[in-house]
Motif scaffolding. Sequence first.
Motif, PDB file in Angstrom:
ATOM      1  N   LEU A 203       0.809  -1.217   0.000  1.00 15.92           N
ATOM      2  CA  LEU A 203       0.000   0.000   0.000  1.00 15.92           C
ATOM      3  C   LEU A 203       0.842   1.266   0.000  1.00 15.92           C
ATOM      4  N   THR A 204       2.153   1.128   0.148  1.00 15.92           N
ATOM      5  CA  THR A 204       3.005   2.312   0.137  1.00 15.92           C
ATOM      6  C   THR A 204       2.827   3.102  -1.142  1.00 15.92           C
ATOM      7  N   SER A 225       5.535  -2.172  -6.764  1.00 16.94           N
ATOM      8  CA  SER A 225       6.152  -2.789  -5.586  1.00 16.94           C
ATOM      9  C   SER A 225       6.870  -4.100  -5.899  1.00 16.94           C
ATOM     10  N   ARG A 226       6.573  -4.714  -7.022  1.00 20.84           N
ATOM     11  CA  ARG A 226       7.127  -6.028  -7.350  1.00 20.84           C
ATOM     12  C   ARG A 226       8.658  -6.059  -7.381  1.00 20.84           C
ATOM     13  N   ARG A 231      13.614  -8.095  -1.612  1.00 24.73           N
ATOM     14  CA  ARG A 231      14.264  -7.352  -0.531  1.00 24.73           C
ATOM     15  C   ARG A 231      13.330  -7.177   0.663  1.00 24.73           C
ATOM     16  N   LEU A 232      12.038  -7.030   0.397  1.00 24.97           N
ATOM     17  CA  LEU A 232      11.076  -6.938   1.486  1.00 24.97           C
ATOM     18  C   LEU A 232      11.034  -8.227   2.301  1.00 24.97           C
ATOM     19  N   ILE A 233      11.106  -9.363   1.601  1.00 25.91           N
ATOM     20  CA  ILE A 233      11.133 -10.642   2.316  1.00 25.91           C
ATOM     21  C   ILE A 233      12.375 -10.730   3.188  1.00 25.91           C
ATOM     22  N   LEU A 288      12.370   1.224   2.285  1.00 22.20           N
ATOM     23  CA  LEU A 288      12.808   0.231   1.298  1.00 22.20           C
ATOM     24  C   LEU A 288      12.014   0.366   0.000  1.00 22.20           C
ATOM     25  N   MET A 289      10.703   0.540   0.117  1.00 26.69           N
ATOM     26  CA  MET A 289       9.860   0.559  -1.063  1.00 26.69           C
ATOM     27  C   MET A 289       9.941   1.881  -1.824  1.00 26.69           C
TER      28      MET A 289
END
Length: 418
Positions: A203-204, A225-226, A231-233, A288-289
């Motif tokens: 949702l960012t 976001s993909r 990196r999010l994981i 990060l996003m």
Amino acid sequence: MNDSPGWATPGSSPSDSERPSTDGSAQQPAPPAQPAQPAGDPKWSAEQPPPGQWSNPGTTPAAPQPQPQPTGGWGQQPGTPQAGQYGPQYGYPGAPGPWGQPPAAKPGVIPLRPLGLGEILDGAVATMRTHWRAVLPITLVVATVVQVISVIVQKFMLDDLAISASPDTGPDELIDAIGSTIGASAVVQFIQVLGTIVVTAMLTMVFSRAVLGQQSSVSDAWRESRPQLLRLIGLTLLMALGAVLLGAVLILPGILADAVGLAVLGFLIWLPLLAWLAVKFTLASPALMLEKSTVFKAFGRSSKLVKGTWWRIFGITLLTTFIAGFISAMIVMPFQFLSIFAFSGGLDALADGSPADMNNWGALIAPAIGLIIAQTIVMPFQSGVTVLLYVDQRIRREGLDLELARAAGLENYGTTGG
């Protein structure tokens, strides 16, 4: 596209010729300058205004005569604004006005200035209300996946657990039941935290567009976001692993030494350290996003943005958690009662001493449905507060409002006191 370092604004900014003016109206291109006409040119008389509005060329204009001012009891002086004149004066950044600085520009859900608590909460709710077509599908899918996994985990981890009111239950059985319950709850809570972080990240992009007053869709949020999902994981796993390792270092020595006091002391130290680190790195996911950074740079950015304002962010986060928990409890409670009285034997089972079966499919699915509804509403609210806290900290520390204003198409923002 806003290409300045440290901010990845979704979508493209309007071109200079198409950008709206700061008062919300379309900015028209300036007409080409007309060449000056000589005094004897026949075109001069055709363009001349009615007599009395200017003097002949070469003469000194007469001083304007003062006009009588209406009296109305307020002692109005010439040049002071009359009733109904205040709105246009504050319609754009830097507009003149007798009451100090004009309001900050607000192209989207928040004003472009340091935010207060109410503005952060209102911005999160306004985004949910205005952009619900993008927000609700994302949260509904994630909440459903989280609850399906939670129901399966509880079903197989607590399959042999039966809580009985019989006085014959021994201490060993009671300890096993408590241990199984704590273990299942820990797994469920971890899944819940993981889902919350994923929703916040997805949702960012929606919230970053909402700040600029731009619409977004589920496909836009997914596409933007993909590239950062791996990196999010990694960021999520590092946060969870760090919490577990910290607890092991502080609590495990007391358990291995069979020293209850030492284990309790380690636990009491672990809790505040965990809270401190959680707030310190609470902005890592949006950093990060939005900044397209690496995992460790995101941790560093969050630490830098939180530094000096830990208690403020802690208070806002705690209040947000309390509000979200209250709303969730109000929604889930009826489904919890349905689970107890319709699928678990209810009070009759406790009265006759028979075990209350809390682990059948009906007893697990009923509250899960309530949680899906609650999380669909609560998760975007919490995610929005986190993203807007990140934007607020960058406005306070780095003047991000100027960059956001340019991305929103506000001309000359910040050059005239706006």
